[in-house]
Design an enzyme around this catalytic site. Structure first.
Site, short mmCIF file in Angstrom:
data_model
loop_
_atom_site.label_atom_id
_atom_site.label_comp_id
_atom_site.label_asym_id
_atom_site.label_seq_id
_atom_site.Cartn_x
_atom_site.Cartn_y
_atom_site.Cartn_z
N LYS A 1 0.87 -1.18 0.00
CA LYS A 1 0.00 0.00 0.00
C LYS A 1 0.90 1.23 0.00
O LYS A 1 1.89 1.28 0.74
CB LYS A 1 -0.86 -0.02 1.27
N TYR A 2 0.63 2.20 -0.86
CA TYR A 2 1.44 3.41 -0.92
C TYR A 2 0.95 4.43 0.11
O TYR A 2 -0.19 4.89 0.03
CB TYR A 2 1.42 4.02 -2.32
N HIS B 1 9.81 9.53 7.55
CA HIS B 1 10.77 8.45 7.64
C HIS B 1 11.45 8.57 9.01
O HIS B 1 12.21 9.51 9.24
CB HIS B 1 11.80 8.56 6.50
N HIS C 1 15.84 10.11 -2.85
CA HIS C 1 16.24 9.04 -1.94
C HIS C 1 17.62 9.24 -1.33
O HIS C 1 18.18 8.33 -0.74
CB HIS C 1 16.11 7.67 -2.61
N GLU D 1 12.35 -1.45 6.27
CA GLU D 1 13.66 -2.05 5.96
C GLU D 1 14.53 -1.98 7.20
O GLU D 1 14.25 -1.23 8.12
CB GLU D 1 14.38 -1.25 4.86
N ARG E 1 24.30 -1.62 9.11
CA ARG E 1 25.59 -0.92 9.06
C ARG E 1 25.54 0.31 9.96
O ARG E 1 24.47 0.72 10.42
CB ARG E 1 25.85 -0.43 7.62
N VAL F 1 25.42 7.07 7.94
CA VAL F 1 25.96 8.43 7.78
C VAL F 1 25.51 9.31 8.94
O VAL F 1 26.31 10.07 9.50
CB VAL F 1 25.48 9.03 6.43
C1 MV4 Z 1 7.33 3.61 0.86
C2 MV4 Z 1 6.70 4.87 0.73
C3 MV4 Z 1 5.33 4.93 0.81
N1 MV4 Z 1 4.62 3.79 0.99
N2 MV4 Z 1 6.57 2.52 1.06
C4 MV4 Z 1 11.76 5.10 -0.11
C5 MV4 Z 1 13.07 4.49 0.24
C6 MV4 Z 1 12.79 3.15 0.79
N3 MV4 Z 1 13.52 2.97 1.99
C7 MV4 Z 1 11.31 3.10 1.00
N4 MV4 Z 1 10.75 4.31 0.51
C8 MV4 Z 1 9.44 4.55 0.58
N5 MV4 Z 1 8.65 3.47 0.79
C9 MV4 Z 1 5.25 2.63 1.12
N6 MV4 Z 1 4.51 1.51 1.31
C10 MV4 Z 1 7.52 5.97 0.54
C11 MV4 Z 1 8.88 5.81 0.45
C12 MV4 Z 1 9.63 7.02 0.24
C13 MV4 Z 1 9.49 7.77 -0.92
C14 MV4 Z 1 8.68 7.37 -1.95
C15 MV4 Z 1 8.52 8.13 -3.07
C16 MV4 Z 1 9.20 9.34 -3.17
C17 MV4 Z 1 10.04 9.76 -2.19
C18 MV4 Z 1 10.19 8.97 -1.05
C19 MV4 Z 1 11.03 9.40 -0.06
C20 MV4 Z 1 11.17 8.65 1.05
C21 MV4 Z 1 10.48 7.45 1.21
#
Ligand code: MV4
Length: 451
Positions: free
Chosen positions: A201-202, A208, A235, A287, A291, A294
């Protein structure tokens, strides 16, 4: 304790590890490419070994060159830093097979967390909540559409071997699925050599937030609080802070406790970071990074602990010297990643450093190998310095950060300092009211309310 540690990295993190070793009375071996012969971490090391030409794949990523250097120098342990070989499970296993200590997690944990589907399953088993989605890899667009129908659009296609956001595709509705799925698979194959993808799901506007873990080899695990890393561009993290301005004390204790319990169940060792998306008061595991990161300094600033020292200590088999209750968090810290790049176009800007003056004073820390006359090589990541500031409150930290950014002089190339000066004066940032998309929208908005 180790007598001699080989540092399999370059730049500020090689220097950071070298400093911890020296304070612990451990001899250091720097490895370097021919592009880094004059680098600060090479100048300061007790011994140096040139391991190859400038391209990373021929030097810092060359497993046999690094292992040979360790053997020639008689090192008894290898610290991988971040990037390069730090999350290569085969490398970690080879280091141990050669009778050396790998200063990091076990090869099995590195391998487990490198597979994002397996990592999610492990997290669920260990009691963490994850974003709703497919139970495992999804074979084709048809199966993906079935999952999406169940959880509801929008969904996100992610690479099983991915991480860090590469190869992700947002899918708004069923009509967009077929093309997005093929594209995601092709990108995953090209980037990771593995086309496998999964569906989630988005979440449209999460933050974060990541929890720092420290574990010994005897089952003791503590957390060192969280970091808010929502300020990213493509990212790449730009600025990080601890604690997160979004959390209250109860949420902070809850997520820290859950991350610790999960790592105890998994038998994790060394440092690690459990990444969550924070949305509508809920934490969803996405995730785990196996490690040193930074942004570890902001955690050091609020906890008073030396993470690299602790990481080395536990790698010798020593037990953690303190309990969770003994960790006292103090004030607020912000890190600005300073890159050699144009602050508007983000084009890399390698070159020779002219005048150099780093800020100082109470609560100001600069982690960098820069000096006047140093040449920033074009072959590696553009991050050349980290400015880390501490204050008793977030507001004090912000005032101090503005002051420190104003003092920083790096002549001869373009840097992201002007971007940071803009960010720290934006009301949304000052209020702490940002999500993972805020920085990109600020940048896309062009000339806006700075100075
Ligand atoms: C997502 C998300 C929204 N929904 N997963 C980006 C890096 C990786 N660690 C996981 N990421 C994301 N996962 C779900 N289910 C949003 C991100 C995300 C992101 C996505 C699109 C554009 C910019 C972003 C920046 C940070 C995290």
């Amino acid at each position: 304790m180790f007598e001699k540690v080989l540092i399999a990295n370059r730049g500020e993190i090689a220097l950071r590890i070298l400093r911890a070793c020296r304070e612990m009375g451990i001899q250091t071996v720097a490895v370097h490419s021919t592009a880094d012969t004059d680098a600060m971490h090479v100048r300061l090391a007790d011994e140096t070994v040139c391991i190859g030409p400038p391209p990373a794949r021929d030097s810092y990523l060359n497993v046999s060159a690094v292992l040979s250097a360790a053997s020639i120098a008689g090192a008894d342990a290898i610290h991988p830093g971040y990037g390069f070989l730090s999350e290569n499970a085969d490398f970690a296993a080879l280091v141990e097979k050669n009778g050396l200590a790998f200063i990091g997690p076990s090869p099995d944990h590195i391998r487990l967390m490198g597979d994002k589907v397996a990592a999610k399953k492990a997290a669920v088993r260990a009691g963490l909540k994850v974003v709703p989605g497919s139970d495992g890899p999804v074979a084709d667009a048809k199966a993906a559409a079935l999952v999406a129908k169940d959880i509801g659009y929008p969904v996100l296609i992610k690479a099983t071997a991915g991480g860090g956001g590469r190869g992700m595709k947002v899918v708004k509705d069923e009509r967009a699925m077929a093309d997005a799925f093929r594209l995601a698979q092709a990108e995953a194959k090209a980037a990771f050599g593995n086309a496998q993808v999964y569906i989630e799901k988005y979440l449209t506007t999460p933050r974060h937030i990541e929890v720092q873990i420290l574990a010994d080899n005897h089952g003791e695990v503590v957390h060192l609080g969280e970091r808010d890393c929502s300020l990213q561009r493509r990212h790449q993290k730009v600025l990080e802070e601890a604690p997160s301005p979004a959390l209250n004390a109860a949420e902070r204790a809850a997520i820290g406790g859950r991350a610790v319990a999960a790592m105890k169940k998994l038998g994790y060792r060394s440092v690690g970071t459990v990444e969550f998306l924070y949305d509508a008061g809920e934490f969803y595991f996405i995730e785990m990074n196996t490690r040193l990161q930074v942004e570890h300094p902001v955690t050091e600033m609020i906890s008073g602990l030396d993470l690299v020292r602790e990481m080395i200590r536990v790698a010798t088999g020593a037990p953690l010297g303190f309990t969770q209750d003994e960790i006292v968090f103090n004030g607020h810290s912000i890190e600005c990643r300073i890159n050699a790049e144009n602050p508007e176009t983000f084009q890399p800007s390698p070159g020779i450093i002219g005048a150099y003056h780093a800020p100082g004073g109470l609560g100001v820390r600069v982690d960098s190998g820069l000096f006047s006359g140093y040449t920033v090589p074009p072959h590696y990541d553009s991050m050349i310095a980290k400015l880390i500031v501490h204050g008793t409150s977030r507001n004090e930290c912000l005032m101090r950060l503005r002051r420190a950014l104003g003092e920083y002089v790096i002549d001869g190339l373009e840097t992201s300092i002007p971007l940071h000066q803009r960010i720290v004066n934006e009301p949304t940032f000052v209020n702490g009211d940002y999500d993972i998309h805020w920085l990109e929208s600020l940048i896309a908005g062009g000339r806006k309310s700075h100075d």
